[in-house]
Write a protein that holds these residues in place. Structure first.
Motif, PDB file in Angstrom:
ATOM      1  N   MET A 133       1.324  20.930 -15.060  1.00  0.00           N
ATOM      2  CA  MET A 133       0.722  21.765 -14.161  1.00  0.00           C
ATOM      3  C   MET A 133       1.625  23.254 -13.563  1.00  0.00           C
ATOM      4  O   MET A 133       1.319  23.719 -12.571  1.00  0.00           O
ATOM      5  CB  MET A 133       0.179  21.296 -12.783  1.00  0.00           C
ATOM      6  N   ILE A 134       2.829  23.231 -14.175  1.00  0.00           N
ATOM      7  CA  ILE A 134       4.007  24.088 -13.890  1.00  0.00           C
ATOM      8  C   ILE A 134       3.468  25.541 -13.596  1.00  0.00           C
ATOM      9  O   ILE A 134       3.639  26.114 -12.243  1.00  0.00           O
ATOM     10  CB  ILE A 134       5.247  23.972 -14.596  1.00  0.00           C
ATOM     11  N   ASP A 135       2.815  26.147 -14.241  1.00  0.00           N
ATOM     12  CA  ASP A 135       2.393  27.679 -14.121  1.00  0.00           C
ATOM     13  C   ASP A 135       0.938  27.909 -14.234  1.00  0.00           C
ATOM     14  O   ASP A 135       0.316  28.934 -14.611  1.00  0.00           O
ATOM     15  CB  ASP A 135       3.174  28.262 -15.314  1.00  0.00           C
ATOM     16  N   VAL A 136       0.140  26.533 -13.991  1.00  0.00           N
ATOM     17  CA  VAL A 136      -1.385  26.872 -13.960  1.00  0.00           C
ATOM     18  C   VAL A 136      -2.008  27.647 -12.779  1.00  0.00           C
ATOM     19  O   VAL A 136      -1.399  27.238 -11.780  1.00  0.00           O
ATOM     20  CB  VAL A 136      -1.812  25.211 -14.109  1.00  0.00           C
ATOM     21  N   PRO A 137      -2.837  28.610 -13.040  1.00  0.00           N
ATOM     22  CA  PRO A 137      -3.024  29.344 -11.942  1.00  0.00           C
ATOM     23  C   PRO A 137      -4.050  28.844 -10.813  1.00  0.00           C
ATOM     24  O   PRO A 137      -3.952  29.359  -9.662  1.00  0.00           O
ATOM     25  CB  PRO A 137      -4.061  30.315 -12.537  1.00  0.00           C
ATOM     26  N   ILE A 138      -4.422  27.702 -10.930  1.00  0.00           N
ATOM     27  CA  ILE A 138      -5.055  27.001 -10.012  1.00  0.00           C
ATOM     28  C   ILE A 138      -4.102  26.252  -8.807  1.00  0.00           C
ATOM     29  O   ILE A 138      -4.751  25.797  -7.813  1.00  0.00           O
ATOM     30  CB  ILE A 138      -6.311  25.833 -10.373  1.00  0.00           C
ATOM     31  N   PRO A 183      -0.410  20.808  -5.526  1.00  0.00           N
ATOM     32  CA  PRO A 183      -0.942  22.218  -5.332  1.00  0.00           C
ATOM     33  C   PRO A 183      -2.297  22.512  -5.888  1.00  0.00           C
ATOM     34  O   PRO A 183      -2.715  23.702  -5.815  1.00  0.00           O
ATOM     35  CB  PRO A 183       0.150  22.772  -6.232  1.00  0.00           C
ATOM     36  N   TRP A 184      -2.928  21.660  -6.521  1.00  0.00           N
ATOM     37  CA  TRP A 184      -4.322  21.647  -6.988  1.00  0.00           C
ATOM     38  C   TRP A 184      -5.406  21.195  -6.584  1.00  0.00           C
ATOM     39  O   TRP A 184      -6.561  21.231  -6.658  1.00  0.00           O
ATOM     40  CB  TRP A 184      -4.000  21.581  -8.602  1.00  0.00           C
ATOM     41  N   PHE A 185      -5.264  19.865  -5.864  1.00  0.00           N
ATOM     42  CA  PHE A 185      -6.108  19.054  -5.102  1.00  0.00           C
ATOM     43  C   PHE A 185      -5.665  18.335  -3.739  1.00  0.00           C
ATOM     44  O   PHE A 185      -4.470  18.192  -3.728  1.00  0.00           O
ATOM     45  CB  PHE A 185      -6.906  18.112  -6.157  1.00  0.00           C
ATOM     46  N   ILE A 213       3.709  15.231 -12.863  1.00  0.00           N
ATOM     47  CA  ILE A 213       2.516  16.077 -13.569  1.00  0.00           C
ATOM     48  C   ILE A 213       2.660  17.611 -13.090  1.00  0.00           C
ATOM     49  O   ILE A 213       2.685  18.712 -13.960  1.00  0.00           O
ATOM     50  CB  ILE A 213       1.024  15.664 -13.267  1.00  0.00           C
ATOM     51  N   HIS A 214       3.080  17.886 -11.918  1.00  0.00           N
ATOM     52  CA  HIS A 214       3.324  18.931 -11.309  1.00  0.00           C
ATOM     53  C   HIS A 214       4.503  19.885 -11.966  1.00  0.00           C
ATOM     54  O   HIS A 214       4.369  20.990 -12.491  1.00  0.00           O
ATOM     55  CB  HIS A 214       3.494  19.048  -9.868  1.00  0.00           C
ATOM     56  N   ALA A 215       5.599  18.765 -12.256  1.00  0.00           N
ATOM     57  CA  ALA A 215       6.736  19.523 -12.876  1.00  0.00           C
ATOM     58  C   ALA A 215       6.490  19.834 -14.367  1.00  0.00           C
ATOM     59  O   ALA A 215       7.450  20.723 -14.928  1.00  0.00           O
ATOM     60  CB  ALA A 215       7.820  18.720 -12.710  1.00  0.00           C
ATOM     61  N   THR A 216       5.661  19.387 -14.949  1.00  0.00           N
ATOM     62  CA  THR A 216       5.323  19.390 -16.476  1.00  0.00           C
ATOM     63  C   THR A 216       3.957  20.216 -16.681  1.00  0.00           C
ATOM     64  O   THR A 216       4.159  21.451 -17.022  1.00  0.00           O
ATOM     65  CB  THR A 216       5.380  18.210 -17.048  1.00  0.00           C
ATOM     66  N   ALA A 253       0.804  -1.179  -0.078  1.00  0.00           N
ATOM     67  CA  ALA A 253      -0.035   0.104   0.072  1.00  0.00           C
ATOM     68  C   ALA A 253       0.783   1.266  -0.199  1.00  0.00           C
ATOM     69  O   ALA A 253       0.718   2.219  -0.771  1.00  0.00           O
ATOM     70  CB  ALA A 253      -1.114  -0.158   1.314  1.00  0.00           C
ATOM     71  N   LEU A 254       2.118   1.275   0.725  1.00  0.00           N
ATOM     72  CA  LEU A 254       3.028   2.563   0.795  1.00  0.00           C
ATOM     73  C   LEU A 254       3.505   2.525  -0.506  1.00  0.00           C
ATOM     74  O   LEU A 254       3.792   3.634  -0.920  1.00  0.00           O
ATOM     75  CB  LEU A 254       3.996   2.211   1.990  1.00  0.00           C
ATOM     76  N   ALA A 255       3.728   1.396  -1.066  1.00  0.00           N
ATOM     77  CA  ALA A 255       4.540   1.512  -2.431  1.00  0.00           C
ATOM     78  C   ALA A 255       3.886   2.095  -3.354  1.00  0.00           C
ATOM     79  O   ALA A 255       4.018   2.895  -4.239  1.00  0.00           O
ATOM     80  CB  ALA A 255       5.113   0.073  -2.896  1.00  0.00           C
ATOM     81  N   LEU A 256       2.412   1.834  -3.251  1.00  0.00           N
ATOM     82  CA  LEU A 256       1.530   2.439  -4.303  1.00  0.00           C
ATOM     83  C   LEU A 256       1.247   3.857  -4.126  1.00  0.00           C
ATOM     84  O   LEU A 256       1.246   4.775  -5.180  1.00  0.00           O
ATOM     85  CB  LEU A 256       0.137   1.576  -4.626  1.00  0.00           C
ATOM     86  N   GLY A 257       1.310   4.224  -3.112  1.00  0.00           N
ATOM     87  CA  GLY A 257       1.191   5.621  -2.624  1.00  0.00           C
ATOM     88  C   GLY A 257       2.253   6.402  -3.190  1.00  0.00           C
ATOM     89  O   GLY A 257       2.276   7.282  -3.465  1.00  0.00           O
ATOM     90  N   GLN A 258       3.572   5.715  -2.896  1.00  0.00           N
ATOM     91  CA  GLN A 258       4.681   6.523  -3.124  1.00  0.00           C
ATOM     92  C   GLN A 258       4.896   6.429  -4.902  1.00  0.00           C
ATOM     93  O   GLN A 258       5.142   7.353  -5.546  1.00  0.00           O
ATOM     94  CB  GLN A 258       5.992   5.504  -2.932  1.00  0.00           C
ATOM     95  N   ARG A 259       4.404   5.396  -5.610  1.00  0.00           N
ATOM     96  CA  ARG A 259       4.248   5.640  -7.091  1.00  0.00           C
ATOM     97  C   ARG A 259       3.047   6.499  -7.490  1.00  0.00           C
ATOM     98  O   ARG A 259       3.663   7.455  -8.559  1.00  0.00           O
ATOM     99  CB  ARG A 259       3.913   4.227  -7.632  1.00  0.00           C
ATOM    100  N   LEU A 260       2.372   6.554  -6.888  1.00  0.00           N
ATOM    101  CA  LEU A 260       1.201   7.866  -7.104  1.00  0.00           C
ATOM    102  C   LEU A 260       1.878   9.125  -6.929  1.00  0.00           C
ATOM    103  O   LEU A 260       1.664  10.258  -7.655  1.00  0.00           O
ATOM    104  CB  LEU A 260      -0.064   7.593  -6.385  1.00  0.00           C
ATOM    105  N   GLU A 261       2.404   9.322  -5.731  1.00  0.00           N
ATOM    106  CA  GLU A 261       3.114  10.603  -5.433  1.00  0.00           C
ATOM    107  C   GLU A 261       4.145  10.993  -6.671  1.00  0.00           C
ATOM    108  O   GLU A 261       4.436  12.092  -7.077  1.00  0.00           O
ATOM    109  CB  GLU A 261       3.814  10.393  -4.038  1.00  0.00           C
ATOM    110  N   GLU A 262       5.009  10.051  -6.894  1.00  0.00           N
ATOM    111  CA  GLU A 262       5.975  10.224  -8.181  1.00  0.00           C
ATOM    112  C   GLU A 262       5.213  10.579  -9.235  1.00  0.00           C
ATOM    113  O   GLU A 262       5.721  11.422  -9.956  1.00  0.00           O
ATOM    114  CB  GLU A 262       6.635   9.187  -8.219  1.00  0.00           C
TER     115      GLU A 262
END
Length: 168
Positions: free
Chosen positions: A30-35, A61-63, A25-28, A11-20
Motif C-alpha cells: 500500500m506504500i504509494d496507493v492513492p487511497i 491509512p486506508w481504513f 502491508i502499508h510498507a509494501t 486480546a492485546l497481543a492479538l491486536g499487536q500482531r494485527l497491527e504489525e
C-alpha cells in the motif's frame, strides 16, 4: 500498543500482531496507493476479550475497522465462507483469513479515511468507537416517550380517569 501489557493479555497481543501485519502491508503493497491518507499510520486500539474473541479497532491509512479475532485457547468462531456477512453480537462485518493471524472478522467504520486529519484524531475516534461498542447502556432500550396531552381528553375529563388508573 503497550507491549508489556500485551504479553499478559491475549486480546492485546492479538491486536499487536494485527497491527504489525497491517504495518507490513502499508510498507509494501500500500506504500504509494492513492487511497491512503498520508497523515495516518497503523494502530490497534482498545483490544479486549469479549465472548471468547478479541475485539478492537484497527486504523490504517486506508481504513478504520472494528475487528474480531479468535482468542487462543477459546473455541473458534463458526466457519463461514470468505466475504460472507456475519452477525457477531456487534455490528455485522465480513470474514477473511490472514496468513499469520487466522480468521479476522471486520466491520468498516470508515473507508477511505481522508476525512481524518491526524493520527491523534484517528486514535481519539477509535477510542470513542470502542467505548461506544462496549458501553452497556448502548444496548438498553430508549425511555418510553412521554404521554401526549390531548386537549379533547382534558376537556372531556378522560385525563383525570387515566391518572386515577395509573396511581391505583
Amino acid at each position: 500498543m503497550d507491549a508489556e501489557r500485551a504479553g499478559t493479555d491475549p486480546a492485546l497481543a492479538l491486536g499487536q500482531r494485527l497491527e504489525e501485519h497491517y504495518r507490513n502491508i502499508h510498507a509494501t503493497a500500500m506504500i504509494d496507493v492513492p487511497i491512503c491518507n498520508p497523515a495516518l499510520g497503523v494502530a490497534a486500539t482498545g483490544f479486549r476479550a469479549y465472548g471468547g474473541r478479541a475485539f478492537g479497532i484497527v486504523t490504517t491509512p486506508w481504513f478504520m475497522n472494528l475487528v474480531a479475532l479468535d482468542l487462543p485457547h477459546a473455541p473458534p468462531a463458526a466457519r463461514v465462507a470468505m466475504g460472507t456477512a456475519v452477525r457477531i453480537g456487534l455490528p455485522a462485518g465480513n470474514a477473511s483469513e490472514r496468513d499469520t493471524i487466522g480468521r479476522v472478522d471486520f466491520g468498516s467504520l470508515s473507508s477511505p479515511v481522508f476525512e481524518i486529519a491526524t493520527i491523534e484524531a484517528a486514535l481519539n475516534t477509535a477510542e470513542e468507537a470502542v467505548r461506544a461498542f462496549f458501553d452497556p447502556s448502548a444496548f438498553e432500550p430508549p425511555p418510553a416517550p412521554a404521554a401526549t396531552l390531548d386537549r379533547r381528553d382534558l376537556l372531556r375529563g378522560h385525563l383525570r380517569k387515566n391518572e386515577e388508573a395509573i396511581t391505583q
